[in-house]
Each structure stands twice: as C-alpha cells, then as structure tokens.
Scaffold this active site. Structure first.
Site, PDB file in Angstrom:
ATOM      1  N   GLU A 171       5.211  -4.329   8.844  1.00 29.81           N
ATOM      2  CA  GLU A 171       4.089  -4.130   9.762  1.00 29.81           C
ATOM      3  C   GLU A 171       3.552  -5.433  10.370  1.00 29.81           C
ATOM      4  OE1 GLU A 171       4.626  -0.186   8.917  1.00 29.81           O
ATOM      5  OE2 GLU A 171       4.508  -1.715   7.382  1.00 29.81           O
ATOM      6  N   TYR A 173       2.849  -8.310   8.731  1.00 24.29           N
ATOM      7  CA  TYR A 173       2.038  -9.126   7.833  1.00 24.29           C
ATOM      8  C   TYR A 173       2.826 -10.363   7.380  1.00 24.29           C
ATOM      9  CZ  TYR A 173      -1.358  -5.328   7.848  1.00 24.29           C
ATOM     10  OH  TYR A 173      -2.285  -4.391   8.237  1.00 24.29           O
ATOM     11  N   ARG A 221       8.173  -3.518   0.365  1.00 22.87           N
ATOM     12  CA  ARG A 221       8.128  -2.758   1.620  1.00 22.87           C
ATOM     13  C   ARG A 221       8.733  -3.623   2.714  1.00 22.87           C
ATOM     14  NH1 ARG A 221       3.399   1.042   4.247  1.00 22.87           N
ATOM     15  NH2 ARG A 221       4.695   1.835   5.934  1.00 22.87           N
ATOM     16  N   HIS A 259       2.327  -4.253  13.918  1.00 23.92           N
ATOM     17  CA  HIS A 259       1.130  -3.673  14.525  1.00 23.92           C
ATOM     18  C   HIS A 259       1.045  -3.982  16.020  1.00 23.92           C
ATOM     19  CE1 HIS A 259      -0.517  -1.905  11.020  1.00 23.92           C
ATOM     20  NE2 HIS A 259      -0.820  -3.019  10.399  1.00 23.92           N
ATOM     21  N   GLN A 346      -7.187   9.583  14.765  1.00 23.36           N
ATOM     22  CA  GLN A 346      -8.581   9.446  15.163  1.00 23.36           C
ATOM     23  C   GLN A 346      -9.499   9.032  14.026  1.00 23.36           C
ATOM     24  OE1 GLN A 346      -8.451  13.262  17.978  1.00 23.36           O
ATOM     25  NE2 GLN A 346     -10.457  12.338  17.961  1.00 23.36           N
TER      26      GLN A 346
END
Length: 678
Positions: A171, A173, A221, A259, A346
């Site tokens: 992601e 990081y 991960r 991201h 949301q």
C-alpha cells in the site's frame, strides 16, 4: 457444523497449517484502520470489535497497524509499541479474541512518507503526492535502528500473547518505499540495485525470525502489484517474495496498489476478486501459503479463488465491518443472511481520511459495538414504519429484532426505495442488489409484517393502535425554478434511471452531486451489464502480466454513446462533495468519456434551442436533446404533519427528516439507532 454444510464451501472452511499454527478455516480478517485507538476507551472498544468477529468464526484476525517507533506512527495519537509499558493496551484485546475462539496477529506498520505528523521520514527526501509534508531521509544508523525497532515490536507482541505479527509491506508504506525506485533514490547499500532496495524488508523478517523463534506466526504483506510509475515489475516482486520466504516468513499476504495509485482497487466499481491474478503469480514462486485480497465480499468469491488455486487463503477486511458473522453464516447454510460489503468506502475509508472513527454504511454498529448493548425492552410496542427505503428498512428490522411488533408500509410494489435506483447504475448493480437482498431476508427472519402497495393516512394509523409511528417516506426530486422547466426536453433523474424516458445523444445534467454523477455514468457507459475483470483492467491500464514497472500499461479509452455536459450553480469544483476515496474515480471515468462540467451557472431559460445559462454574466446556450434534473431533493413530510396529535409518538428519519445531502449511510444509521433506543 455438519459435513453437509461444510460442503457448501469446502475449501474456504477447511483447516490449514501456517507456520506453527493450524487455523480452522482459510478466512482472514485483514487489517483495518479504525481510529478507535485514539479514543479514551479505545482498548475496551477494540476488544469488543475484534471479539465480535472472533465469535463470528473467522480463522485469524490481523489488527490495525501499530508502529514500531515514534516516527512511524500514522498520525498524532496513533499507537506505538516500543516498550513493555504499552502492553497494557494490547493484552485485553488479545485475551478477548482468544476467549472468543480465534487467533490474532499484530500488524507492524511504519508509514514512512505517508505519516501525518512532523517527524516524517523515508528512504529518501521524496515527498508523496498525497501528503504535503516533506520527509527527511534516513541515515544508515537510523535504518539499522528502525530494523531493530521492528524486531523489538515483534518481541513485545509475543509477550502480549499475540499469535503472530504481520509486517506491513504494501500500500505504499515504508517497506514499499524502500523497494521502489519511485521513492528510493539512495546510492548506498540500501538503494540502487534490487538486492539493495529489498534489503530493508528482508532484514526485518530475518532478524525478527531469529529473535522470536519458530512459534510466532510471521506474515508479510507484500505489494503484489504496485500500480504506480516507478514500482516493481512482476519478476522483481517474485524475487522479493522468495527472499522473504528464505528469511523466515510463514505466509505472504497480498496488498494491491499504493494509496496514491490512480487505479481503483477496492471501490464498488472494481469487479470482485479483480486482482486475484497477482496472488496467483506469487503462488508459483514460493512454497509458503499465499493470501488473496481485495474485493472478496461473499463466500462464493472466496471459494472460487481457492478452487482455481490462485491462493491458499483469503483476506477480507471491510466484509467484516459489514458482517462480523460472515464465516459462521456461510458455514451454517445462511449465506443469504450475510450483510454484504458494497465497496462504497463511505463510512470506512472516507471516515479515516477525514479523521473520524471508521464504521460501515450497511452496518452502523461496526466500531460502535459498545453503543448497542441496551438490554431487551421491558415492553413490546406496536410499531408502524411508513416507507421501505434504507431508513425504514433498518428501523423496522432492528425494532423487530428487539422484540417489537412491527408493521412496514410501502406505497410501491417493492422494498428498497432509493436503493432500487442505485442498483441500476453501472458498477453498482451487483452490490446494491445484495443490500436489497439482505434487507428482504432480514424482514422475513425477524417477522416484520410487510404491507406493499399500501398508502396510509393519519386516520388509519391512529385507528390501528400503533404506539410508535416512524415516518421514513424519503425524498422527492426537487424541481428548480427555471423559465421553461416544463419543456418536453426536461426529465427527472428518477425517470432516466428507471428507463421511463428516452434520452437523446446530447444531454445537459443540472446538478453535479452524487446523483448527477450516477446519471452521467449511466448515460455514457458503453458496455452492457456489469464490467468484467478484463474490461476493468484494460480500461484502467493494468498489466496483469506485471511485466512493466508498477504493472501499468496504456489504458483503453471507453467511447461514450452521448455528449454530456454537467452544470452547477455553485462555484466550487464540480463533484467536490463526492466521497474522498471514490470521487476521483467518478471524475476520472467521466473525463475519459468526454463529459465536461461547468460551475457558477445562472440558469436563464429552457426552450427549443436548449438550455440557456450564464457564467459571470456571459450568456451561453447548450443545444441539447435532453435536460436531466439532478438538482437536489425535498423531504416527503406530508404524513408527519397530519399525524400531529393523532398518535402518541411520531419520529422522522432519513430523507423525510432532512433531505439535504441524504445518503444511505445516514439513513441506515438513523433507522438503526432510533429502533435500538426503544
């Protein structure tokens, strides 16, 4: 559970040995940021949150990310685990999960250049495009110390009785920031060649295994496809995976994209299991178990991945926000009772990105478990709920679950309300249909008395002896005051979505909110039915072979069948109020299809020529065939005023209470909370 029921999903529900541990099934609850740790009672709330999922049958839980040191934390107030004093935050959580029957691992996460605080640090002084903060570059000594901090954090996790740790290496990081040329500009032993760039994560895993021994489950991960320029190729990811296996990793969990990637990875419009190919690739190069992730939200999806041999296990994160009992329902033949994650983002991601506690649109109790512990009511009430949209459905079902006698009245012939419009929008069909399916099933299992095609009035409700009347009649589309608004060119968004009107090739949409964007999506989508995985990957420029750096290739333009212009009165950027994590997806798709948007409009008139409008006093005319009104909604409150004085308790919820910026999230939350208060 009987063998017959296990046969529904035999692979998903079968045990698997991972490292020194045997898991009862192959379902992992993936890591989720909740922001509960920032709350004064965060430990108790997290314990209740995870324990609920453990009772629901999940094989293994991965916590939200905890930093190994002060610089690596996500934000101010986020948890760090670097001393024995902090174990008091973790021991109650571990105990709660173990008592509920599951295993739990701690995710160790260093955010690197994604950190939302002033101590931000990364492999190089390269700023992320999604973070305005300028990082400083690690010194060699700081790299060595950070590796030791990861090891110390793992040892402390072991002392807290966690069953294992997951090193967060995806992601975008810190681990990925070291491995990718995009963010690693170093020319020392920690940069340059692939071997040098992967040295940091490999050393973390190797030294951690040496310190904790074979008993602690060690997950990594891995970013199975980066989806950013300057990311790794598939061959480089394979070499990283093999190095991690050799260093002592027990299992590779997969993450998809950074991201800052401009490819959607977990939104509603992403086909289910669209990125399973990336996990399948890793399975061919390592012997340890590989976990597939992203957009796996129903047991059938998980079972198919395992059947195809694309992974050994599956990781579901938001699916466990939506329904903590996902696994036990699947295992006991109640799949149709699963409250399915619809991928809307949301209440989960959008809340996190705006510094709020995460929750779930379809399950407002998620991360708020301690707020829904009221004892059973002492008195059974006779309740009328008028309107079977999301607010009314949530209220009726919750009230019935709490033992009340509930009658649900709906003027149309089906339940769902605005959800039935949403499930006609391309990319939303499957998931919103699941939500309607869930509500229908819960109406049946909770014993709600459903009255379709029945309009009610005040006298009827008063005469039936209802002790509570809930008005959930929703909204009606607003008709703006524009000269010529009755022209034949003008149609409402509901008529367009329901297919009641013919729409021409040249279209003006008045309104750029969520409904306006949905209508534009509907009118410009070229493909029929739900987009396939292959269509999705091509449209967004994803290279499933990952032969290119980051796994990107040229996207395929999607032709639009119409010329569409969106207009708004406000001067802010059109679509600015769309979801923080999904708005860019809608805007990007429409831009690719040639849809334009105009802000700051004054609508002058509508006639045979088309839509006349002005911007900064300058007149314009749009020569269009159809003008679609998406200019907001008004509440349907007529019945409520009639009931004043006729019944003892009247409540308004959802759009009937406030139509402004109404969405299903607020509607379901209001309905649930109201009924739980009785």
């Amino acid at each position: 559970m009987s063998q017959m029921l296990h046969s529904l999903y035999p692979l998903m529900l079968s045990p698997i040995k991972v490292g020194a541990h045997t898991l009862p099934n192959r379902v992992i609850m993936g890591s989720l940021h909740t922001r509960l740790e920032n709350e004064p009672d965060g430990v108790h709330r997290l314990a209740e949150f995870y324990a609920a999922r453990a009772r629901g049958g999940v094989g293994l839980i991965i916590t939200g990310g905890v930093s190994p040191n002060f610089e690596g934390r996500v934000e101010q107030g986020a948890w760090v685990l670097d001393s024995a004093e902090q174990l008091k935050q973790h021991i109650p959580i571990v105990q709660a999960v173990h008592e509920a029957g599951a295993k739990i691992v701690l995710q160790i996460l260093h955010t690197g250049i994604y950190a939302k605080h002033d101590e931000i640090i990364g492999p190089s002084a390269v700023r992320s495009v999604i973070n305005p903060r300028q990082p400083r570059a690690f010194t060699v000594d700081q790299i060595e110390q950070t590796i030791e901090d990861f090891v110390t954090c793992a040892v402390l996790a072991q002392q807290a009785r966690y069953d294992g740790i997951e090193v967060m290496g995806s992601e975008g990081y810190l681990m990925t920031q070291f491995t990718a040329l995009r963010t690693n500009k170093r020319d020392d032993e920690w940069g340059g060649s692939l071997e040098n760039r992967i040295r940091f994560p490999v050393e973390v895993v190797r030294r951690t295994r040496e310190r904790v021994g074979p008993g602690l489950l060690l997950m990594y991960r891995i970013s199975a496809i980066d989806l950013v320029d300057g990311g790794l190729t598939g061959d480089e990811i394979d070499r990283l995976a093999q190095a991690l296996e050799q260093a002592g990793a027990d299992v590779l969990n997969t993450g998809i994209g950074w991201h800052e990637s401009v490819v959607p990875t977990i939104a509603t419009s992403v086909p289910r299991a669209a990125f399973a190919f990336a996990a399948a690739r890793l399975k061919t190069v390592v012997k340890i178990p590989v976990v597939a992730s992203n957009r796996i939200n129903m047991p059938s999806v998980a079972e198919e991945i395992l059947e195809r041999g694309e992974a050994d296990m599956v990781s579901l994160a938001r699916a466990f926000l939506a329904d903590p009992d996902f696994v036990v329902k699947a295992a006991t033949g109640r799949t149709d009772e699963i409250n399915t994650c619809i991928g809307c983002n949301q209440a989960c991601l959008d809340h996190i990105f705006t510094d709020r506690i995460a929750s779930c649109l379809v399950n407002p109790q998620a991360c708020h478990e301690t707020e829904f512990t009221a004892p059973a009511p002492q008195k059974t009430l006779k309740v009328a709920v008028v309107g079977a949209g999301p607010a009314g459905l949530a209220c009726a079902i919750t009230a019935a679950e709490r033992g009340h006698q509930v009658h649900l009245f709906e003027a149309s012939g089906e339940v769902g309300g605005q959800l039935n419009l949403a499930r006609r929008i391309p990319g939303k069909e499957q998931e919103f249909a699941e939500l309607v399916r869930y509500f229908k099933k819960r109406l049946s299992t909770t014993g709600v008395n459903v009255h379709l095609k029945q309009r009610v009035d005040a006298s009827m409700l008063a005469s039936q002896g209802f002790e509570r009347v809930v008005i959930a009649t929703g909204i009606k589309p607003r008709t703006p005051t524009i000269a010529g608004i009755e022209h034949a060119k003008v149609v409402s968004y509901s008529d367009v979505i329901l297919g009641r009107v013919q729409v021409g090739e040249r279209v003006a949409i008045i309104g750029t909110g969520g409904i306006g964007h949905d209508v534009a999506e509907l009118l410009t989508t070229a493909h029929e039915g739900t987009q396939t995985t292959q269509q999705f990957l091509k449209a967004w420029g994803v290279d499933p072979s990952i032969s290119s750096a980051g796994g990107l290739q040229a996207s395929v333009a999607e032709d639009s069948q119409r010329k569409v212009v969106m207009l708004q009165r406000g001067t802010k950027k059109p679509g600015a109020r769309l979801g923080k994590s999904t708005g860019w997806i809608h805007r990007s798709k429409l831009t690719k299809r040639g849809v334009t948007a105009v802000a700051g409009c004054t609508y002058d008139k509508i006639d045979d020529q088309g839509l006349h409008y002005s911007v900064n006093g300058e007149p314009h005319v749009l020569d269009v065939d159809t003008i679609v009104l998406c200019a907001g909604q008004d509440s349907e409150q007529g019945l409520a005023s009639e009931l004043t004085g006729a019944v003892s308790h009247v409540d308004l919820i959802g759009g009937a209470r406030v139509a402004t910026e109404l969405d299903a999230m607020r509607a379901i939350d209001e309905g649930t909370r109201l009924a739980f208060a009785w």
